[in-house]
Design a protein around this motif. Structure first.
Motif, PDB file in Angstrom:
ATOM      1  N   SER A  17       0.908  -1.284   0.231  1.00 20.15           N
ATOM      2  CA  SER A  17      -0.205   0.282  -0.209  1.00 20.15           C
ATOM      3  C   SER A  17       0.707   1.301  -0.055  1.00 20.15           C
ATOM      4  O   SER A  17       1.861   1.351   0.295  1.00 20.15           O
ATOM      5  CB  SER A  17      -0.675  -0.308   1.416  1.00 20.15           C
ATOM      6  N   VAL A  18       0.350   2.543  -1.117  1.00 18.95           N
ATOM      7  CA  VAL A  18       0.904   3.357  -0.835  1.00 18.95           C
ATOM      8  C   VAL A  18       0.588   4.686   0.166  1.00 18.95           C
ATOM      9  O   VAL A  18      -0.962   4.914   0.270  1.00 18.95           O
ATOM     10  CB  VAL A  18       0.992   4.049  -2.453  1.00 18.95           C
ATOM     11  N   VAL A  19       0.952   5.228   1.473  1.00 19.28           N
ATOM     12  CA  VAL A  19       0.385   6.000   2.434  1.00 19.28           C
ATOM     13  C   VAL A  19       1.263   7.093   1.936  1.00 19.28           C
ATOM     14  O   VAL A  19       2.605   7.419   2.137  1.00 19.28           O
ATOM     15  CB  VAL A  19       0.352   5.476   3.683  1.00 19.28           C
ATOM     16  N   ARG A  20       0.278   7.676   2.361  1.00 21.06           N
ATOM     17  CA  ARG A  20       1.118   9.469   3.278  1.00 21.06           C
ATOM     18  C   ARG A  20       1.742   9.507   4.556  1.00 21.06           C
ATOM     19  O   ARG A  20       0.893   9.257   5.376  1.00 21.06           O
ATOM     20  CB  ARG A  20      -0.338  10.914   2.742  1.00 21.06           C
ATOM     21  N   GLY A  21       2.678  10.243   4.440  1.00 21.55           N
ATOM     22  CA  GLY A  21       3.677  10.494   5.400  1.00 21.55           C
ATOM     23  C   GLY A  21       2.916  11.597   5.884  1.00 21.55           C
ATOM     24  O   GLY A  21       2.571  12.348   5.497  1.00 21.55           O
ATOM     25  N   TYR A  22       3.820  11.575   7.333  1.00 24.08           N
ATOM     26  CA  TYR A  22       3.727  13.003   8.262  1.00 24.08           C
ATOM     27  C   TYR A  22       4.672  13.749   7.532  1.00 24.08           C
ATOM     28  O   TYR A  22       6.370  13.368   7.571  1.00 24.08           O
ATOM     29  CB  TYR A  22       3.971  13.008  10.026  1.00 24.08           C
ATOM     30  N   GLY A  23       4.872  15.190   7.335  1.00 29.76           N
ATOM     31  CA  GLY A  23       5.957  15.856   6.625  1.00 29.76           C
ATOM     32  C   GLY A  23       6.069  15.541   4.932  1.00 29.76           C
ATOM     33  O   GLY A  23       4.572  15.768   4.717  1.00 29.76           O
ATOM     34  N   ASP A 105      -5.282   7.803  -5.735  1.00 28.49           N
ATOM     35  CA  ASP A 105      -5.873   8.159  -6.104  1.00 28.49           C
ATOM     36  C   ASP A 105      -5.222   9.514  -6.678  1.00 28.49           C
ATOM     37  O   ASP A 105      -4.037   9.491  -6.195  1.00 28.49           O
ATOM     38  CB  ASP A 105      -7.047   8.792  -5.021  1.00 28.49           C
ATOM     39  N   ARG A 106      -6.187  10.722  -6.495  1.00 32.68           N
ATOM     40  CA  ARG A 106      -5.981  12.537  -6.655  1.00 32.68           C
ATOM     41  C   ARG A 106      -5.342  13.102  -4.951  1.00 32.68           C
ATOM     42  O   ARG A 106      -4.539  13.596  -5.312  1.00 32.68           O
ATOM     43  CB  ARG A 106      -7.654  13.038  -6.899  1.00 32.68           C
ATOM     44  N   LYS A 107      -5.493  13.085  -4.409  1.00 33.99           N
ATOM     45  CA  LYS A 107      -4.880  12.746  -3.090  1.00 33.99           C
ATOM     46  C   LYS A 107      -3.752  12.645  -3.151  1.00 33.99           C
ATOM     47  O   LYS A 107      -3.267  13.197  -2.367  1.00 33.99           O
ATOM     48  CB  LYS A 107      -6.219  12.868  -1.727  1.00 33.99           C
ATOM     49  N   THR A 108      -3.779  11.211  -3.413  1.00 33.89           N
ATOM     50  CA  THR A 108      -2.378  10.638  -2.708  1.00 33.89           C
ATOM     51  C   THR A 108      -1.842  11.798  -4.125  1.00 33.89           C
ATOM     52  O   THR A 108      -0.077  11.417  -3.880  1.00 33.89           O
ATOM     53  CB  THR A 108      -2.315   9.375  -2.843  1.00 33.89           C
ATOM     54  N   TYR A 109      -2.164  11.372  -5.467  1.00 34.76           N
ATOM     55  CA  TYR A 109      -0.913  12.450  -6.540  1.00 34.76           C
ATOM     56  C   TYR A 109      -0.283  13.032  -5.985  1.00 34.76           C
ATOM     57  O   TYR A 109       0.285  13.139  -6.575  1.00 34.76           O
ATOM     58  CB  TYR A 109      -2.139  11.851  -8.040  1.00 34.76           C
ATOM     59  N   GLU A 110      -1.980  14.241  -5.630  1.00 30.89           N
ATOM     60  CA  GLU A 110      -0.873  16.019  -5.347  1.00 30.89           C
ATOM     61  C   GLU A 110      -0.231  16.051  -4.225  1.00 30.89           C
ATOM     62  O   GLU A 110       0.715  16.457  -4.249  1.00 30.89           O
ATOM     63  CB  GLU A 110      -1.969  16.349  -4.645  1.00 30.89           C
ATOM     64  N   TYR A 111      -0.075  14.795  -3.598  1.00 32.32           N
ATOM     65  CA  TYR A 111       0.433  15.210  -2.179  1.00 32.32           C
ATOM     66  C   TYR A 111       1.826  14.553  -2.587  1.00 32.32           C
ATOM     67  O   TYR A 111       3.102  15.420  -2.609  1.00 32.32           O
ATOM     68  CB  TYR A 111      -0.083  13.629  -0.650  1.00 32.32           C
ATOM     69  N   LEU A 112       2.305  13.062  -3.381  1.00 34.12           N
ATOM     70  CA  LEU A 112       3.625  12.949  -3.933  1.00 34.12           C
ATOM     71  C   LEU A 112       4.084  13.722  -4.937  1.00 34.12           C
ATOM     72  O   LEU A 112       5.345  14.098  -4.508  1.00 34.12           O
ATOM     73  CB  LEU A 112       3.140  11.019  -4.794  1.00 34.12           C
ATOM     74  N   LYS A 114       4.115  16.916  -4.117  1.00 37.76           N
ATOM     75  CA  LYS A 114       4.591  17.729  -3.347  1.00 37.76           C
ATOM     76  C   LYS A 114       5.884  17.641  -3.150  1.00 37.76           C
ATOM     77  O   LYS A 114       7.091  17.995  -2.702  1.00 37.76           O
ATOM     78  CB  LYS A 114       3.179  18.374  -2.564  1.00 37.76           C
ATOM     79  N   VAL A 115       5.805  16.046  -1.813  1.00 35.41           N
ATOM     80  CA  VAL A 115       6.452  16.231  -1.451  1.00 35.41           C
ATOM     81  C   VAL A 115       7.985  15.758  -2.806  1.00 35.41           C
ATOM     82  O   VAL A 115       9.199  16.419  -2.302  1.00 35.41           O
ATOM     83  CB  VAL A 115       6.774  14.171  -1.375  1.00 35.41           C
ATOM     84  N   LEU A 116       7.712  15.212  -4.349  1.00 41.16           N
ATOM     85  CA  LEU A 116       9.198  15.071  -4.667  1.00 41.16           C
ATOM     86  C   LEU A 116       9.432  16.045  -5.759  1.00 41.16           C
ATOM     87  O   LEU A 116      10.932  16.172  -6.113  1.00 41.16           O
ATOM     88  CB  LEU A 116       8.530  13.708  -5.665  1.00 41.16           C
ATOM     89  N   PHE A 117       8.585  17.239  -5.555  1.00 41.56           N
ATOM     90  CA  PHE A 117       9.265  18.233  -6.810  1.00 41.56           C
ATOM     91  C   PHE A 117      10.014  18.847  -5.852  1.00 41.56           C
ATOM     92  O   PHE A 117      10.641  19.619  -5.034  1.00 41.56           O
ATOM     93  CB  PHE A 117       7.882  19.452  -6.736  1.00 41.56           C
TER      94      PHE A 117
END
Length: 117
Positions: A17-23, A105-112, A114-117
Motif C-alpha cells: 500500500s502507498v501511504v502518505r506520511g507526515y511531513g 487516487d487524486r489526493k495521494t497523487y497531489e501529495y506525492l 508536493k513531496v517529490l518536487f
C-alpha cells in the motif's frame, strides 16, 4: 464502482500500500513491514496515465437524480461529481535501482507531487 486503492501494482514492492506520511515523506506498507521514502531516495518519477473510473451510466444516473432533486444546478453537480473518481498510474525510479508502478487516487497523487518536487 470500486474505489481506487493506493497500491504498488508492478515492479519492486508489488502489492504494498502507498501511504502518505507526515511531513515530507511517504511509505509503502505491507502487513507490519514499512519502507520509508523521502525526496532524496527517488531518482525520477513520471505520470504514466490518468483514468476516469466512472462509467457513462453512473454519470447519467447521478445527473438524472441531481436534476430530479435540485433541477439544473443538481444536474450539473451530479455530472461534475462523477468525474472526481480518477486513478493515476505513477512510475517511481529509486536511486537504489528499484522501480515501482503505483495506482493512486487524486489526493495521494497531489501529495506525492508536493513531496517529490
Amino acid at each position: 464502482m470500486a474505489k481506487v486503492k493506493n497500491k504498488v501494482i508492478s515492479g519492486d514492492y508489488i502489492g504494498q500500500s502507498v501511504v502518505r506520511g507526515y511531513g515530507k515523506g511517504f511509505y509503502f506498507l505491507k502487513r507490519l513491514s514499512r519502507t520509508n521514502f523521502v525526496k532524496s531516495d527517488v531518482s525520477s518519477y513520471e505520470l504514466i496515465d490518468d483514468i476516469n473510473k466512472t462509467s457513462i451510466w453512473s454519470t447519467f444516473i447521478r445527473g438524472y437524480v441531481g436534476h430530479m432533486v435540485f433541477g439544473i444546478p443538481g444536474l450539473a453537480t451530479g455530472v461534475i461529481s462523477s468525474f472526481k473518481n480518477k486513478e493515476y498510474l505513477f512510475s517511481l525510479n529509486f536511486k537504489n535501482g528499484k522501480k515501482s508502478l503505483l495506482s493512486i487516487d487524486r489526493k495521494t497523487y497531489e501529495y506525492l507531487l508536493k513531496v517529490l518536487f
